[in-house]
Design an enzyme around this catalytic site. Sequence first.
Site, PDB file in Angstrom:
ATOM      1  N   CYS A   2      25.932 -13.091  22.158  1.00  0.00           N
ATOM      2  CA  CYS A   2      24.687 -12.398  21.815  1.00  0.00           C
ATOM      3  C   CYS A   2      25.009 -11.000  21.266  1.00  0.00           C
ATOM      4  CB  CYS A   2      23.764 -12.389  23.021  1.00  0.00           C
ATOM      5  SG  CYS A   2      22.048 -12.212  22.554  1.00  0.00           S
ATOM      6  N   HIS A  38      23.527 -16.865  25.777  1.00  0.00           N
ATOM      7  CA  HIS A  38      24.316 -16.548  26.976  1.00  0.00           C
ATOM      8  C   HIS A  38      24.741 -17.863  27.623  1.00  0.00           C
ATOM      9  CE1 HIS A  38      23.343 -12.159  27.663  1.00  0.00           C
ATOM     10  NE2 HIS A  38      22.537 -12.472  26.665  1.00  0.00           N
ATOM     11  N   GLU A  60      26.766 -17.623  30.627  1.00  0.00           N
ATOM     12  CA  GLU A  60      27.411 -17.156  31.864  1.00  0.00           C
ATOM     13  C   GLU A  60      26.407 -16.961  32.992  1.00  0.00           C
ATOM     14  OE1 GLU A  60      26.549 -15.475  29.337  1.00  0.00           O
ATOM     15  OE2 GLU A  60      25.895 -13.479  29.898  1.00  0.00           O
TER      16      GLU A  60
HETATM   17  N1  GLN Z   1      19.032  -7.865  21.005  1.00  0.00           N
HETATM   18  C1  GLN Z   1      20.324  -7.400  21.479  1.00  0.00           C
HETATM   19  C2  GLN Z   1      21.043  -6.618  20.366  1.00  0.00           C
HETATM   20  O1  GLN Z   1      20.620  -6.648  19.250  1.00  0.00           O
HETATM   21  C3  GLN Z   1      21.174  -8.560  21.986  1.00  0.00           C
HETATM   22  C4  GLN Z   1      20.565  -9.213  23.202  1.00  0.00           C
HETATM   23  C5  GLN Z   1      21.530  -9.886  24.105  1.00  0.00           C
HETATM   24  O2  GLN Z   1      22.740  -9.665  24.046  1.00  0.00           O
HETATM   25  N2  GLN Z   1      21.013 -10.728  24.984  1.00  0.00           N
HETATM   26  O3  GLN Z   1      22.023  -6.032  20.643  1.00  0.00           O
END
Ligand code: GLN
Length: 193
Positions: free
Chosen positions: A79, A175, A177
């Site tokens: 992410c 994610h 984890e």
């Molecule tokens: N929206 C976040 C970003 O742009 C990422 C969100 C996440 O890692 N769950 O950094």
Amino acid sequence: MSSVVGILGYQGCIEPHEALLSKLNVPHMRVLSPEDLTRVDRLILPGGESTTMLKFIKIHGMMSPLREFSKTHPMWGICAGAILLANEVMNPDQDSLKAIDIAAHRNFYGAQTESFTTALEVDFLRDPIDVHFIRAPLLAQTSAKSGAKHLKVHSTFRGEPVFFSQGNIWACSFHAELGQDTTLHEAFLKLAV
Ligand code: GLN
């Protein structure tokens, strides 16, 4: 050669990775400095807030050590971590490590309150795994850097790629984890240094 998994330790979803790696009896440490990076043989860039992590990466002089590390060691961006690894970042534009030939469009999968869990198939795993989309980015292929390794898609969701690899670099928008399942961590541990 050390056999320690690093987790970029500035901010975000760090503890769940530590819990899963402890469950697997795998040595791990938080990486905060260039010196820390020399003590690990692979690195997880956790989910969280990429803008905040990027600030700490720059404050600690980690941009070029991380870029160099990505050329020779496995890295897994989750992410926000995938956003940090991407070649291009949009919505809004943001600097990045440019370690994998993808573009990341931030917050594509909705706001925090629209987070969701789904069972996802991964092409190299036998069974689907439960994954979580939390303000996740849309990831898309960009043109390859010359000499770059082949970019692969391992999972798609609603027709969009959500898990890419290029050599030993992994980038996933979800994610993996937050539950008890260690399958994807085990696969990451098998990537050769
Ligand atoms: N929206 C976040 C970003 O742009 C990422 C969100 C996440 O890692 N769950 O950094």
